[in-house]
Motif scaffolding. Structure first.
Motif, mmCIF file in Angstrom:
data_model
loop_
_atom_site.group_PDB
_atom_site.id
_atom_site.type_symbol
_atom_site.label_atom_id
_atom_site.label_comp_id
_atom_site.label_asym_id
_atom_site.label_seq_id
_atom_site.Cartn_x
_atom_site.Cartn_y
_atom_site.Cartn_z
ATOM 1 N N UNK A 1 0.857 -1.183 0.000
ATOM 2 C CA UNK A 1 0.000 0.000 0.000
ATOM 3 C C UNK A 1 0.900 1.242 0.000
ATOM 4 N N UNK A 2 0.520 2.244 -0.785
ATOM 5 C CA UNK A 2 1.369 3.421 -0.962
ATOM 6 C C UNK A 2 0.754 4.631 -0.246
ATOM 7 N N UNK A 3 1.608 5.337 0.471
ATOM 8 C CA UNK A 3 1.175 6.487 1.273
ATOM 9 C C UNK A 3 2.011 7.707 0.905
ATOM 10 N N UNK A 4 1.355 8.839 0.789
ATOM 11 C CA UNK A 4 2.042 10.114 0.551
ATOM 12 C C UNK A 4 1.760 11.047 1.720
ATOM 13 N N UNK A 5 2.794 11.783 2.161
ATOM 14 C CA UNK A 5 2.648 12.704 3.285
ATOM 15 C C UNK A 5 2.737 14.151 2.825
ATOM 16 N N UNK A 6 1.835 14.960 3.341
ATOM 17 C CA UNK A 6 1.929 16.419 3.219
ATOM 18 C C UNK A 6 2.087 16.945 4.630
ATOM 19 N N UNK A 7 3.276 17.473 4.942
ATOM 20 C CA UNK A 7 3.556 17.927 6.302
ATOM 21 C C UNK A 7 3.616 19.445 6.321
ATOM 22 N N UNK A 8 2.730 20.056 7.071
ATOM 23 C CA UNK A 8 2.617 21.515 7.119
ATOM 24 C C UNK A 8 3.080 22.044 8.477
ATOM 25 N N UNK A 9 3.451 23.323 8.499
ATOM 26 C CA UNK A 9 3.822 23.935 9.773
ATOM 27 C C UNK A 9 5.284 23.775 10.120
ATOM 28 N N UNK A 10 5.562 23.580 11.398
ATOM 29 C CA UNK A 10 6.914 23.677 11.942
ATOM 30 C C UNK A 10 7.677 22.357 11.826
ATOM 31 N N UNK A 11 9.000 22.391 12.086
ATOM 32 C CA UNK A 11 9.794 21.153 12.074
ATOM 33 C C UNK A 11 9.312 20.109 13.077
ATOM 34 N N UNK A 12 8.694 20.543 14.180
ATOM 35 C CA UNK A 12 8.183 19.574 15.154
ATOM 36 C C UNK A 12 7.099 18.722 14.520
ATOM 37 N N UNK A 13 6.269 19.334 13.696
ATOM 38 C CA UNK A 13 5.245 18.600 12.969
ATOM 39 C C UNK A 13 5.884 17.664 11.948
#
Length: 457
Positions: free
Chosen positions: A11-23
């Motif tokens: 199964x393939x997953x894509x991440x969109x990470x927004x905000x700060x480096x902690x996120x």
């Protein structure tokens, strides 16, 4: 979904990470957890079965961006390009009921205390579980065995040392979202640093909501606990392979003589102080519930500059906080002119729900905030221009990070005085080097935020 995918392929997953480096670290933990469970993390949303949008809920602009990215992904789902949209992160934790009701097209909502269970959540959903919402404690504190995949270039990594915050600034919603301060143990952090170093990391970037409060909660529970900013740094300095250690988010009340002495004593500690001040007028600082006065801030700044003359000081200010008068703003402008900071960020105050600042009645109109923001940044741009011009003719050490984002004809890197993503870069127009090399570069030109030069032997 990729047309060539078979029933038995991962199964393939894509991440969109927004905000700060902690996120971002939270996204890296989710990616590591899923990969350990047989999932494949892909670079493009169109190639994924599932897209995870790790949201930011800090200020109004970031909330709007998060909502837009969620809508973009649910649109892809409606077009049949992806199967599942997962909404995670701070915005989810903060607006549980509103998001679930307002975004019925999203499949799962995972709060900031449950993201470590992402593999189990996805598998159960695939198996037919109807539950859509997963909210536990406000946050999850990284453990010794927590899987994580570094998404940064191989030579650098963020190292999160704590969660939550013990400060109660009137403008900030972080304690509402992430809860009170929870520190990891020194041994736990050092073990992760060793793993990162073994993977080729040369630069550790230490992140938390307030570095200078690190360990306070552990020492409160156990008087014999050794966890403190200085003891943590001493332990990290012993990790083989790490060449630069950068600390972000140092509050001015924690800039002690002991900390400065330690930073002076070891070349691994980059001489870079990221110290959010927010304002300088005493009445505004008090209203913001900041615990320092102008006079105490000036003592801290003088101490740094006296002890480490070549230190870079980065700070940030908020303009348009409720009740800020023209005279108080002018005091801030004069302070910025006098102090000649190396880096300055400026935020227009954003009233946040359930914070003391958001409940204040003397809110400032947006056009005044815009004017004050532009006025402050205009002064700082001139300061930055002069400071960068002073580098011309100097030779500096640069960590090579790859090709320029603008052209592959130029290499790009950073000095120890430039933090990734938030500061400028050094463009290298002469010489060859590999990604991750630290080379000497003679600066020949300067721009407002960037420097240009060639490699020297």
């Amino acid at each position: 979904m990729n047309q060539n995918q078979t029933e038995n392929s991962p199964k393939k997953v894509h991440f969109i990470s927004l905000g700060c480096p902690k996120n971002l670290v939270d996204s890296e933990i989710m990616a590591g957890t899923l990969m350990k469970d047989g999932y494949e993390v892909v670079a493009d949303a169109e190639d994924a079965d599932t897209v995870v949008v790790n949201t930011c809920g800090f200020i109004e602009e970031s909330k709007k961006e998060s909502i837009q990215r969620i809508l973009d992904m649910t649109s892809l789902k409606e077009q049949g390009q992806i199967k599942k949209v997962v909404v995670a992160g701070c915005l989810t934790q903060r607006y549980k009921d509103e998001l679930v009701e307002g975004l019925p097209e999203a499949d799962l909502f995972v709060g900031s205390g449950e993201f470590q269970n992402i593999a189990k959540i996805l598998k159960n959903h695939d198996a037919g579980e109807k539950k859509k919402t997963f909210f536990n404690l406000p946050t999850y504190l990284q453990e010794e065995a927590t899987p994580r995949v570094n998404s940064q270039p191989k030579h650098r990594a963020y190292l999160k040392i704590s969660e939550g915050c013990m400060k109660r600034c009137a403008f900030c919603a972080i304690p509402l979202i992430r809860g009170n301060l929870q520190s990891r143990t020194i041994q736990n952090i050092v073990n992760e640093a060793k793993l990162l170093a073994a993977g080729g990391v040369k630069e550790l970037i230490i992140i938390s909501h307030d570095f200078t409060d690190y360990g306070w909660d552990l020492r409160r529970k156990d008087p014999n606990a050794k966890e403190s900013p200085v003891e943590l740094l001493k332990a990290l300095a012993e990790v083989d392979g790490i060449q630069w250690i950068r600390m972000l988010y140092l509050y001015p009340d924690g800039i002690t003589q002991e900390l400065i002495d330690l930073m002076k004593s070891n070349p691994k500690f980059v001489k870079y102080f990221d110290m959010p001040l927010q304002h300088i007028n005493n009445d505004v600082l008090k209203k913001m519930n900041r615990k320092m006065t102008r006079e105490e801030i000036e003592v801290a700044l003088k101490r740094i500059r006296t002890e480490i003359p070549d230190a870079v000081i980065r700070t940030q200010f908020i303009v348009g906080f409720p009740g800020e008068t023209n005279e108080q703003f002018e005091e801030l402008l004069k302070f910025v002119s006098e102090q000649q900071f190396d880096r300055v960020g400026c935020f227009k105050y954003s009233p946040e729900e359930n914070t003391p600042g958001g409940k204040m009645t003397d809110q400032i109109e947006d056009h005044i905030k815009d004017f004050r923001h532009d006025a402050l940044m205009s002064i700082q741009q001139n300061i930055s221009k002069v400071k960068h011009e002073a580098f011309i003719g100097k030779t500096v050490e640069v960590l090579v990070e790859g090709y320029s984002e603008e052209t592959e004809l130029l290499l790009q890197g950073r000095t120890s005085q430039q933090a990734p993503e938030i500061d400028g870069v050094v463009l290298i127009n002469d010489g060859e080097a590999k990604i991750g090399d630290i080379v000497k570069v003679e600066i020949t030109e300067s721009m407002e935020y960037d420097l240009i030069g060639g490699i020297v032997q």
